[in-house]
Enzyme design. Structure first.
Site, mmCIF file in Angstrom:
data_model
loop_
_atom_site.group_PDB
_atom_site.id
_atom_site.type_symbol
_atom_site.label_atom_id
_atom_site.label_comp_id
_atom_site.label_asym_id
_atom_site.label_seq_id
_atom_site.Cartn_x
_atom_site.Cartn_y
_atom_site.Cartn_z
ATOM 1 N N ASP A 155 -14.056 -0.834 -61.436
ATOM 2 C CA ASP A 155 -12.907 -1.469 -62.082
ATOM 3 C C ASP A 155 -11.910 -1.896 -61.013
ATOM 4 O O ASP A 155 -11.783 -1.238 -59.974
ATOM 5 C CB ASP A 155 -12.231 -0.512 -63.065
ATOM 6 C CG ASP A 155 -13.095 -0.211 -64.272
ATOM 7 O OD1 ASP A 155 -13.884 -1.083 -64.670
ATOM 8 O OD2 ASP A 155 -12.987 0.906 -64.810
ATOM 9 N N ASP A 189 -15.218 -5.863 -68.912
ATOM 10 C CA ASP A 189 -14.348 -5.294 -69.952
ATOM 11 C C ASP A 189 -13.511 -6.385 -70.614
ATOM 12 O O ASP A 189 -13.324 -6.382 -71.837
ATOM 13 C CB ASP A 189 -13.407 -4.252 -69.343
ATOM 14 C CG ASP A 189 -14.142 -3.051 -68.779
ATOM 15 O OD1 ASP A 189 -15.242 -2.757 -69.262
ATOM 16 O OD2 ASP A 189 -13.603 -2.424 -67.856
#
Length: 225
Positions: A155, A189
């Protein structure tokens, strides 16, 4: 004398559109993750502005750092969900009852799911460990940091739009710091989130009863005979 040329624009099929969206997003997502993984130390950041930065973390759970069950269970769940989404797109590849907007929406969700599945399946095998002191190496001599299906998701997007402290008079949270938007996420995401939001707002009835397309002029003429 000359053959008749048909210059009508060929309409893109649902299958072609889905393939373009899915492949483009997966490639972009993986290129970004590989660059971050091999360029940033764990926890290192690169500010864009006061409210936006690249901030490298690794996520052992689901989207936005949510953890649910064991790592193996989560990876297997992701694989099954991704396979189901791919199968659904394959089923509707030639079905004109589904609009292009719906296909793009489902393709975003599918691409995001596959993008994170790749991390879980292979990143532990092909990368060395990321630490606050060392940048990970791709295909290290000593092997990866985890076994098959046990990789961690990369991420990097962080948008602390608003930061402050809750007033002392507020119960439970008074005096503590708050941040909006706290979660750190990746391109996969974001694709999943956009796809789900658009699906809920505009296409939630399509899975059970897809919208029928309007008949073409030629079809209407044939029916009137």
């Amino acid at each position: 004398m000359f053959p008749r040329m048909d210059f009508k624009k060929k309409k893109i099929s649902n299958g072609t559109l889905a393939a373009i969206v899915v492949l483009t997003l997966i490639i972009a997502d993986q290129l970004l993750k590989i660059w971050v993984k091999t360029s940033f130390r764990l926890g290192e950041s690169m500010p864009w502005a006061d409210w936006a930065e690249l901030y490298f973390i690794e996520n052992p759970g689901m989207a936005f750092g949510i953890e649910l069950g064991s790592k193996l269970f989560l990876t297997l769940f992701r694989i099954i969900a991704s396979a189901a989404l791919v199968y659904f797109l394959f089923r509707i590849r030639k079905d004109d009852r589904y609009t292009k907007g719906f296909v793009v929406c489902m393709s975003l969700i599918t691409a995001g799911a596959i993008g994170n599945v790749i991390d879980c399946m292979f990143y532990g095998m092909v990368f060395s460990e990321s630490t606050p002191l060392a940048v990970a190496q791709l295909f290290p001599d000593g092997g990866g940091y985890a076994s098959f299906l046990h990789g961690r998701v990369v991420d990097m997007f962080h948008f602390p739009l608003i930061e402050g402290t809750w007033p002392e008079w507020m119960p439970w949270v008074g005096g503590t710091d708050f941040e909006f938007f706290r979660p750190v996420f990746n391109l996969a995401d974001a694709a999943i989130s956009v796809g789900i939001i658009v699906f809920i707002l505009f296409y939630s009835n399509y899975l059970s009863s897809p919208k029928k397309t309007e008949p073409t002029d030629d079809a209407s003429a044939d029916n009137s005979k």
